[in-house]
Design a protein around this motif. Structure first.
Motif, mmCIF file in Angstrom:
data_model
loop_
_atom_site.group_PDB
_atom_site.id
_atom_site.type_symbol
_atom_site.label_atom_id
_atom_site.label_comp_id
_atom_site.label_asym_id
_atom_site.label_seq_id
_atom_site.Cartn_x
_atom_site.Cartn_y
_atom_site.Cartn_z
ATOM 1 N N CYS A 154 -6.943 53.306 -43.251
ATOM 2 C CA CYS A 154 -7.074 51.877 -43.534
ATOM 3 C C CYS A 154 -7.580 51.132 -42.301
ATOM 4 O O CYS A 154 -8.329 50.153 -42.421
ATOM 5 C CB CYS A 154 -5.749 51.308 -44.023
ATOM 6 N N ASP A 155 -7.195 51.590 -41.112
ATOM 7 C CA ASP A 155 -7.686 50.970 -39.875
ATOM 8 C C ASP A 155 -9.179 51.213 -39.704
ATOM 9 O O ASP A 155 -9.916 50.344 -39.220
ATOM 10 C CB ASP A 155 -6.933 51.525 -38.663
ATOM 11 N N LEU A 156 -9.630 52.397 -40.093
ATOM 12 C CA LEU A 156 -11.050 52.726 -39.981
ATOM 13 C C LEU A 156 -11.877 51.887 -40.948
ATOM 14 O O LEU A 156 -12.998 51.486 -40.628
ATOM 15 C CB LEU A 156 -11.275 54.220 -40.259
ATOM 16 N N VAL A 157 -11.325 51.618 -42.114
ATOM 17 C CA VAL A 157 -12.005 50.770 -43.088
ATOM 18 C C VAL A 157 -12.035 49.326 -42.596
ATOM 19 O O VAL A 157 -13.044 48.625 -42.741
ATOM 20 C CB VAL A 157 -11.322 50.882 -44.463
ATOM 21 N N ALA A 158 -10.926 48.870 -41.991
ATOM 22 C CA ALA A 158 -10.896 47.503 -41.468
ATOM 23 C C ALA A 158 -11.907 47.318 -40.342
ATOM 24 O O ALA A 158 -12.558 46.274 -40.240
ATOM 25 C CB ALA A 158 -9.491 47.169 -40.979
ATOM 26 N N ALA A 159 -12.043 48.338 -39.481
ATOM 27 C CA ALA A 159 -12.980 48.251 -38.355
ATOM 28 C C ALA A 159 -14.426 48.411 -38.798
ATOM 29 O O ALA A 159 -15.343 47.918 -38.137
ATOM 30 C CB ALA A 159 -12.632 49.304 -37.310
ATOM 31 N N ASN A 160 -14.628 49.113 -39.909
ATOM 32 C CA ASN A 160 -15.975 49.414 -40.390
ATOM 33 C C ASN A 160 -15.928 49.500 -41.917
ATOM 34 O O ASN A 160 -15.606 50.552 -42.472
ATOM 35 C CB ASN A 160 -16.447 50.741 -39.779
ATOM 36 N N ASN A 194 -16.848 52.384 -44.325
ATOM 37 C CA ASN A 194 -16.060 53.600 -44.457
ATOM 38 C C ASN A 194 -15.357 53.738 -45.798
ATOM 39 O O ASN A 194 -15.068 54.857 -46.233
ATOM 40 C CB ASN A 194 -15.043 53.688 -43.311
ATOM 41 N N ALA A 195 -15.082 52.633 -46.463
ATOM 42 C CA ALA A 195 -14.475 52.729 -47.794
ATOM 43 C C ALA A 195 -15.422 53.435 -48.752
ATOM 44 O O ALA A 195 -15.028 54.359 -49.482
ATOM 45 C CB ALA A 195 -14.106 51.345 -48.312
ATOM 46 N N ASP A 196 -16.677 53.013 -48.753
ATOM 47 C CA ASP A 196 -17.656 53.656 -49.636
ATOM 48 C C ASP A 196 -17.973 55.077 -49.194
ATOM 49 O O ASP A 196 -18.266 55.946 -50.032
ATOM 50 C CB ASP A 196 -18.940 52.823 -49.697
ATOM 51 N N ARG A 197 -17.911 55.345 -47.902
ATOM 52 C CA ARG A 197 -18.144 56.718 -47.439
ATOM 53 C C ARG A 197 -17.040 57.640 -47.956
ATOM 54 O O ARG A 197 -17.313 58.772 -48.365
ATOM 55 C CB ARG A 197 -18.218 56.756 -45.903
ATOM 56 N N LEU A 198 -15.798 57.173 -47.925
ATOM 57 C CA LEU A 198 -14.698 57.974 -48.464
ATOM 58 C C LEU A 198 -14.861 58.169 -49.972
ATOM 59 O O LEU A 198 -14.625 59.264 -50.498
ATOM 60 C CB LEU A 198 -13.358 57.319 -48.146
ATOM 61 N N ARG A 199 -15.256 57.116 -50.669
ATOM 62 C CA ARG A 199 -15.469 57.249 -52.120
ATOM 63 C C ARG A 199 -16.577 58.251 -52.422
ATOM 64 O O ARG A 199 -16.496 59.007 -53.393
ATOM 65 C CB ARG A 199 -15.800 55.890 -52.720
#
Length: 305
Positions: A167-173, A176-181
């Motif tokens: 969640c911290d990685l998504v907040a910073a960038n 990253n949410a779409d990359r994980l998806r």
């Protein structure tokens, strides 16, 4: 210093340089899933830069503002591969590789994967032994596997962690949410299962994910800083094992207090400091090492005398 981005292997790597443009390049890698801006990292870079060195600070994949990457034999092998490609993109042929805690493991693996790119190797706070290695399985892998199996990839996107969470990685960038998806639950679980293997203690691995025989491939000058006597996350035994495995390496007394790691942990919990806060004290030691001078005081393990 200006922060820059380079696309490597389909993902953005955020990085910057500290020090003079004509200085010998030093790559500094911290541990955890912490960024280049985590307290203590930049301070060490600046201390080394005072000796005329050009220090590359970078957010490893799955750290800070860089793009997430999920592939490879282990997370450290993935990061080493990424660094090799980053240096090629930047036109840097050879570096001094310095790393502490998880960054020490990353640095060893980088030296094994890209021996032609490493002129010297500096290691400290090396993880190893049953407690330390199994703790990392909990920090990096087990919660990920539980979460992806019960909540899918959306659960991973929301997952926190003691060494920096997804969640911290998504907040910073937010990319990253779409990359994980795009990776998806099935592939994420498959890679986590593979990465877990590095953190299963094995009698022939002084450090997670690196068979002892591989250390024999390292031939560059290597400096190891002994950890504190009561540092259970980075056992003294592991530092000496690595010292015996890397031919010609030198192990020295720490340039910080004996309880620096424990004090850093207490200060982190109190919100007054961080676990890497003492690292800047090694600046002069590393400058001497990079310049080919005898660095530090050889360790004697006085409590065993």
């Amino acid at each position: 210093m200006q922060v820059a981005e380079v696309e490597v292997n389909g993902g953005i790597v955020v990085h910057e340089f500290v020090g003079p443009e004509d200085g010998e390049v030093v790559v500094l890698t911290p541990g955890g899933r912490f960024s280049k801006d985590y307290p203590g990292v930049r301070e060490l870079a600046e201390a080394i830069a005072e000796g005329g060195k050009r220090v590359l600070l970078w957010d490893r994949p799955n750290c800070g503002a860089s793009d997430i990457q999920v592939y490879g034999r282990s997370e450290s092998h993935m990061r080493a591969h990424t660094l090799g490609l980053l240096l090629e993109e930047l036109g840097i042929e050879k570096v001094v590789k310095l790393g502490g805690s998880g960054g020490a493991r990353d640095s060893v693996i980088f030296a094994l994967m890209y021996p032609e790119k490493v002129s010297r190797l500096g290691l400290w706070n090396i993880v190893g032994g049953n407690f330390s290695t199994m703790s990392l399985a909990g920090v990096y892998i087990l919660n990920e596997l539980r979460t992806v199996r019960s909540k899918g990839i959306e659960g991973v996107i929301e997952l926190g962690g003691p060494a920096g969470g997804w969640c911290d990685l998504v907040a910073a960038n937010p990319r990253n949410a779409d990359r994980l998806r795009a990776i998806g639950a099935e592939e994420f679980e498959r890679v986590m299962d593979r990465w877990l293997d590095a953190f299963i203690p094995k009698p022939n691995e002084a450090i997670p994910g690196v068979p002892d025989w591989e250390f024999g491939e390292i031939s560059v000058p290597t400096l190891i800083i002994r950890p504190g006597r009561d540092d259970h996350d980075h056992p003294v035994k592991t530092a000496f094992q690595v010292h015996t495995l890397i031919k010609g390496s030198r192990i020295i007394e720490p340039p910080w207090p004996e309880d620096a790691w424990e004090q850093g942990g207490r200060d982190r919990e109190a919100g007054t400091g961080g676990i890497f806060q003492a690292w800047k004290l090694a600046g002069p030691t590393f400058i001497d090492f990079i310049d080919g001078k005898e660095a530090g005081v050889a360790t004697t393990l006085p409590w065993n005398a």
